[in-house]
Design a protein around this motif. Structure first.
Motif, PDB file in Angstrom:
ATOM      1  N   MET A  35       0.858  -1.192   0.000  1.00  0.00           N
ATOM      2  CA  MET A  35       0.000   0.000   0.000  1.00  0.00           C
ATOM      3  C   MET A  35       0.894   1.243   0.000  1.00  0.00           C
ATOM      4  N   PRO A  36       0.666   2.195  -0.934  1.00  0.00           N
ATOM      5  CA  PRO A  36       1.480   3.402  -0.959  1.00  0.00           C
ATOM      6  C   PRO A  36       1.427   4.130   0.375  1.00  0.00           C
ATOM      7  N   ALA A  37       2.535   4.843   0.674  1.00  0.00           N
ATOM      8  CA  ALA A  37       2.645   5.494   1.970  1.00  0.00           C
ATOM      9  C   ALA A  37       1.553   6.532   2.193  1.00  0.00           C
ATOM     10  N   ASP A  38       1.038   7.136   1.102  1.00  0.00           N
ATOM     11  CA  ASP A  38       0.033   8.180   1.259  1.00  0.00           C
ATOM     12  C   ASP A  38      -1.387   7.649   1.286  1.00  0.00           C
ATOM     13  N   LYS A  39      -1.531   6.331   1.221  1.00  0.00           N
ATOM     14  CA  LYS A  39      -2.856   5.711   1.267  1.00  0.00           C
ATOM     15  C   LYS A  39      -3.063   5.092   2.636  1.00  0.00           C
ATOM     16  N   GLN A  40      -4.157   5.475   3.286  1.00  0.00           N
ATOM     17  CA  GLN A  40      -4.461   4.967   4.611  1.00  0.00           C
ATOM     18  C   GLN A  40      -5.656   4.017   4.536  1.00  0.00           C
ATOM     19  N   PRO A  41      -5.714   3.021   5.401  1.00  0.00           N
ATOM     20  CA  PRO A  41      -6.892   2.143   5.428  1.00  0.00           C
ATOM     21  C   PRO A  41      -8.159   2.941   5.690  1.00  0.00           C
ATOM     22  N   ILE A  42      -9.261   2.500   5.110  1.00  0.00           N
ATOM     23  CA  ILE A  42     -10.537   3.151   5.363  1.00  0.00           C
ATOM     24  C   ILE A  42     -10.959   2.842   6.801  1.00  0.00           C
ATOM     25  N   PRO A  43     -11.200   3.864   7.613  1.00  0.00           N
ATOM     26  CA  PRO A  43     -11.508   3.609   9.030  1.00  0.00           C
ATOM     27  C   PRO A  43     -12.941   3.128   9.220  1.00  0.00           C
ATOM     28  N   SER A  44     -13.108   1.861   9.464  1.00  0.00           N
ATOM     29  CA  SER A  44     -14.435   1.292   9.705  1.00  0.00           C
ATOM     30  C   SER A  44     -14.285  -0.088  10.302  1.00  0.00           C
ATOM     31  N   VAL A  45     -15.137  -0.393  11.258  1.00  0.00           N
ATOM     32  CA  VAL A  45     -15.120  -1.732  11.839  1.00  0.00           C
ATOM     33  C   VAL A  45     -15.467  -2.789  10.809  1.00  0.00           C
ATOM     34  N   TRP A  46     -16.228  -2.379   9.776  1.00  0.00           N
ATOM     35  CA  TRP A  46     -16.643  -3.339   8.754  1.00  0.00           C
ATOM     36  C   TRP A  46     -15.542  -3.598   7.724  1.00  0.00           C
ATOM     37  N   MET A  47     -14.471  -2.797   7.750  1.00  0.00           N
ATOM     38  CA  MET A  47     -13.361  -2.968   6.817  1.00  0.00           C
ATOM     39  C   MET A  47     -12.151  -3.625   7.474  1.00  0.00           C
ATOM     40  N   ARG A  48     -12.221  -3.845   8.764  1.00  0.00           N
ATOM     41  CA  ARG A  48     -11.067  -4.378   9.489  1.00  0.00           C
ATOM     42  C   ARG A  48     -11.274  -5.856   9.778  1.00  0.00           C
ATOM     43  N   PRO A  49     -10.366  -6.735   9.317  1.00  0.00           N
ATOM     44  CA  PRO A  49     -10.511  -8.171   9.614  1.00  0.00           C
ATOM     45  C   PRO A  49     -10.496  -8.405  11.120  1.00  0.00           C
ATOM     46  N   GLN A  50     -11.350  -9.300  11.567  1.00  0.00           N
ATOM     47  CA  GLN A  50     -11.394  -9.627  12.988  1.00  0.00           C
ATOM     48  C   GLN A  50     -10.286 -10.613  13.337  1.00  0.00           C
ATOM     49  N   ARG A  51      -9.529 -10.296  14.371  1.00  0.00           N
ATOM     50  CA  ARG A  51      -8.436 -11.160  14.790  1.00  0.00           C
ATOM     51  C   ARG A  51      -8.949 -12.331  15.614  1.00  0.00           C
ATOM     52  N   GLN A  52      -8.385 -13.488  15.375  1.00  0.00           N
ATOM     53  CA  GLN A  52      -8.702 -14.649  16.188  1.00  0.00           C
ATOM     54  C   GLN A  52      -7.958 -14.536  17.508  1.00  0.00           C
ATOM     55  N   GLN A  53      -8.670 -14.699  18.601  1.00  0.00           N
ATOM     56  CA  GLN A  53      -8.048 -14.576  19.909  1.00  0.00           C
ATOM     57  C   GLN A  53      -8.812 -15.433  20.906  1.00  0.00           C
ATOM     58  N   PRO A  54      -8.189 -15.757  22.035  1.00  0.00           N
ATOM     59  CA  PRO A  54      -8.906 -16.520  23.061  1.00  0.00           C
ATOM     60  C   PRO A  54     -10.187 -15.805  23.474  1.00  0.00           C
ATOM     61  N   GLN A  55     -11.171 -16.581  23.850  1.00  0.00           N
ATOM     62  CA  GLN A  55     -12.453 -15.997  24.243  1.00  0.00           C
ATOM     63  C   GLN A  55     -12.277 -15.074  25.443  1.00  0.00           C
ATOM     64  N   PRO A  56     -12.491 -13.753  25.274  1.00  0.00           N
ATOM     65  CA  PRO A  56     -12.307 -12.831  26.390  1.00  0.00           C
ATOM     66  C   PRO A  56     -13.500 -12.877  27.339  1.00  0.00           C
TER      67      PRO A  56
END
Length: 247
Positions: A1-22
């Motif tokens: 990703m080019p340095a001047d391009k930022q991820p679109i800020p949205s919970v729907w655009m961010r992959p959910q990380r697998q983690q132990p059940q909190p």
């Protein structure tokens, strides 16, 4: 990703990380956030305040949401799950179905008056699963009635814009009432002398105010909403006849 391009800020655009059940789930966070918003409004919402209500550090919340904007995306979508959309199984009944959905949307907004303050301002709320499902079902209704692709979305946008516009002022008024301690009728009666004095030099307004005197205010709000909604639906029905849709 080019340095001047930022991820679109949205919970729907961010992959959910697998983690132990909190110990704290996303559903618990969203539910408590809605209770806080309903009780105290959007100004009261902060990750620290929410963490305190949940008995957890704010850092625990960040396992599920990156920031407050993502939290708002989640609570908006959760609330949209309350909107009822009839099935698109009767093309001839499209008008009643769209009207029923519009009334349900208004009721949802009035139960959660903070909602209109954040719609369209935070993230990609329209990508949430409940909002997508509501939109898809509404489109199915108007498509079955005879609106084509593209125009069906325009028709729904007109209805939703009307509902949000009318409900925003209602929600603001009801929030003001709840802070004042007055009932709706008490508020109107207290303000009426000043209102009558203000319209004395404005004959059209004076006549309209006189016609409203003594009316039940909740009933008047309902009638005003239904009147405008029916006129929107009249226009859509007229358009359907013009394009050869079902009567």
């Amino acid at each position: 990703m080019p340095a001047d391009k930022q991820p679109i800020p949205s919970v729907w655009m961010r992959p959910q990380r697998q983690q132990p059940q909190p110990a704290l789930s996303r559903a618990q966070i969203v539910s408590e956030a809605i209770q806080l918003l309903d009780a105290e409004g959007i100004e009261a919402l902060s990750m620290r305040r929410l963490g305190t209500r949940l008995g957890a550090a704010a850092t625990s919340l960040y396992r599920h949401v990156a920031n407050k904007d993502e939290l708002i995306e989640l609570v908006v979508d959760e609330v949209y799950g309350e909107v009822r959309v009839p099935p698109a199984d009767d093309p001839a009944g499209w008008r009643q179905a769209v009207g029923d959905c519009a009334r349900s949307m208004r009721s949802t907004i009035l139960r959660h008056p903070w909602l209109t303050a954040v719609l369209g301002q935070v993230g990609l709320v329209y990508l949430g699963p409940n909002m997508m499902r509501t939109s898809d079902r509404l489109l199915a209704i108007v498509r079955s009635a005879g609106f084509g692709a593209g125009e069906a979305d325009q028709a729904i946008s007109a209805v939703v814009a009307y509902v949000i516009g009318m409900s925003t002022s209602e929600a603001a008024f009801l929030s003001l009432l709840s802070r004042s301690g007055y009932s709706e009728q008490e508020w109107v009666e207290k303000l009426w002398p000043a209102a009558e004095a203000a319209v004395q030099e404005h004959p059209q307004l004076r006549e309209e105010y006189a016609a409203q005197r003594g009316k039940d205010q909740q009933q008047a709000r309902e009638e005003n909403f239904v009147y405008g909604l029916e006129r929107i639906l009249d226009g859509l029905e007229s358009r359907l006849r013009a394009v050869g849709g079902p009567d």
